[in-house]
Design a protein around this motif. Structure first.
Motif, short mmCIF file in Angstrom:
data_model
loop_
_atom_site.label_atom_id
_atom_site.label_comp_id
_atom_site.label_asym_id
_atom_site.label_seq_id
_atom_site.Cartn_x
_atom_site.Cartn_y
_atom_site.Cartn_z
N GLY A 141 30.95 63.18 8.61
CA GLY A 141 32.10 64.17 9.47
C GLY A 141 32.36 63.40 10.80
O GLY A 141 33.50 63.46 11.38
N GLY A 142 31.54 62.79 11.74
CA GLY A 142 31.41 62.13 12.80
C GLY A 142 32.37 60.77 12.66
O GLY A 142 33.47 60.65 13.62
N VAL A 143 32.17 59.99 11.55
CA VAL A 143 33.07 58.96 11.43
C VAL A 143 34.29 59.33 11.17
O VAL A 143 35.19 58.85 11.43
N ALA A 144 34.47 60.38 10.04
CA ALA A 144 35.89 60.66 9.85
C ALA A 144 36.67 61.22 10.86
O ALA A 144 37.96 61.08 10.85
N THR A 145 36.27 61.92 11.78
CA THR A 145 37.04 62.56 12.85
C THR A 145 36.92 61.82 14.07
O THR A 145 37.76 62.10 15.30
N GLY A 146 35.74 61.19 14.37
CA GLY A 146 35.83 60.26 15.69
C GLY A 146 35.24 61.10 16.69
O GLY A 146 35.42 60.92 17.91
#
Length: 254
Positions: free
Chosen positions: A57-62
Motif C-alpha cells: 500500500g505504501g509503495v503503490a500510493t507513495g
C-alpha cells in the motif's frame, strides 16, 4: 451492484477494515492448518500478511500510512491508531486480577521482573548502537523490545519522535512473530509441558500475542497460564518503562 458494494465499503471504512482483518485471519488459519500443520500459528501468518500489505500500500500510493492510504482501506488508520491500542491495554489490565498472578508462584514473578529488565537493557543498547543515544529514544525502543504496546506507550509518555515510536513497534512485532514461530519448536527442550512452566514462560517472553499463539500451537491447554503472566508483563512494562526505566537511562546517559 458494483457501485453499491463500493459505496458501502468506502462509506464505512472502519467496518471494512474489520472485515478485511477477518478475511486475513481466515486465510491465515487455512495456511496454518494445511501448509504448516498447525506448527506456525495463524496469528504469525496474519501479521506477516499485514506487513506485506502495508508495504504494498505504501509503495503503490507513495504515502506514509501503508495500506490506509488507499481509500478503500482508510479505516485501518483508525483501527491501527492509538484509540484501539489504548483500549486493548485497558481491556487487558481489567481482565486480570492480582490474586491470579499469585497462582504462577514466585518463579513467575521473578521471570516477569528479570525479563522486563533484560528487554529494556537490550533495546536500549540496540538504540544506542544505531545512534539513538538520548534517554527518551533509548527508553522507547527499550520498551518496544519488551512488547509492541509498551514501546509506543513509553514514547507517547516521554514525547519521543514518530520515527522512534515506529522503530519500537517494529522491534516488538519482530519479537512477537519470533515467539509465535519458535515456541512450538523449543517447547520440548524448554519443558513446556505443564501450567507452571507455561506461566513462567509467559513472564519470560512477555509478548501476550506471541506467547498465546505459540502455546496454542504447542498445547492449547497451556495458553491461559502463559497468557496470564504475559498479560501482566505488558501492564507492568507500561508502568515501569516510562518511569523507572527512563529515570535510570537518564541518570546514565542524560
Amino acid at each position: 451492484m458494483e457501485q453499491i458494494v463500493t459505496k458501502s465499503l468506502t462509506g464505512y471504512p472502519l467496518v471494512t477494515a474489520f472485515v478485511a482483518v477477518g478475511l486475513i485471519l481466515w486465510v491465515s488459519g487455512i495456511i496454518s492448518k494445511k501448509l504448516t500443520f498447525g506448527r506456525v500459528h495463524a496469528s504469525a501468518i496474519a501479521i506477516v500478511i499485514g506487513l506485506i500489505l502495508a508495504y504494498i500500500g505504501g509503495v503503490a500510493t507513495g504515502g506514509k500510512k501503508g495500506i490506509s492510504d488507499i481509500t478503500l482501506f482508510s479505516g485501518f488508520a483508525i483501527m491501527g491508531g492509538a484509540v484501539f491500542r489504548d483500549f486493548a491495554i485497558v481491556s487487558t489490565a481489567f481482565g486480570v486480577r492480582l490474586e491470579e498472578l499469585k497462582k504462577a508462584g514466585l518463579a513467575g514473578v521473578v521471570a516477569l521482573v528479570v525479563s522486563m529488565v533484560v528487554a529494556i537493557m537490550v533495546g536500549a543498547a540496540a538504540s544506542y548502537a544505531f545512534g539513538y543515544t538520548d534517554p527518551v529514544s533509548m527508553a522507547t525502543i527499550g520498551g518496544g523490545a519488551a512488547t509492541f504496546i509498551v514501546g509506543p506507550v513509553t514514547g507517547a509518555a516521554l514525547g519521543a519522535s514518530s520515527e522512534v515510536i515506529a522503530l519500537s513497534i517494529a522491534a516488538g512485532v519482530v519479537k512477537s512473530i519470533a515467539v509465535m514461530i519458535l515456541t512450538p519448536f523449543v517447547a520440548k527442550q524448554a519443558g513446556l509441558t505443564n501450567p507452571s512452566a507455561a506461566a513462567v514462560y509467559g513472564g519470560l517472553m512477555g509478548t501476550t500475542s506471541g506467547v498465546a499463539a505459540g502455546l496454542a500451537a504447542t498445547d492449547p491447554k497451556l495458553v491461559p497460564y502463559g497468557a496470564l503472566t504475559a498479560t501482566f508483563y505488558t501492564g507492568f512494562g507500561c508502568l515501569v518503562c516510562p518511569s523507572v526505566g527512563y529515570l535510570v537511562l537518564n541518570a546514565m546517559f542524560g
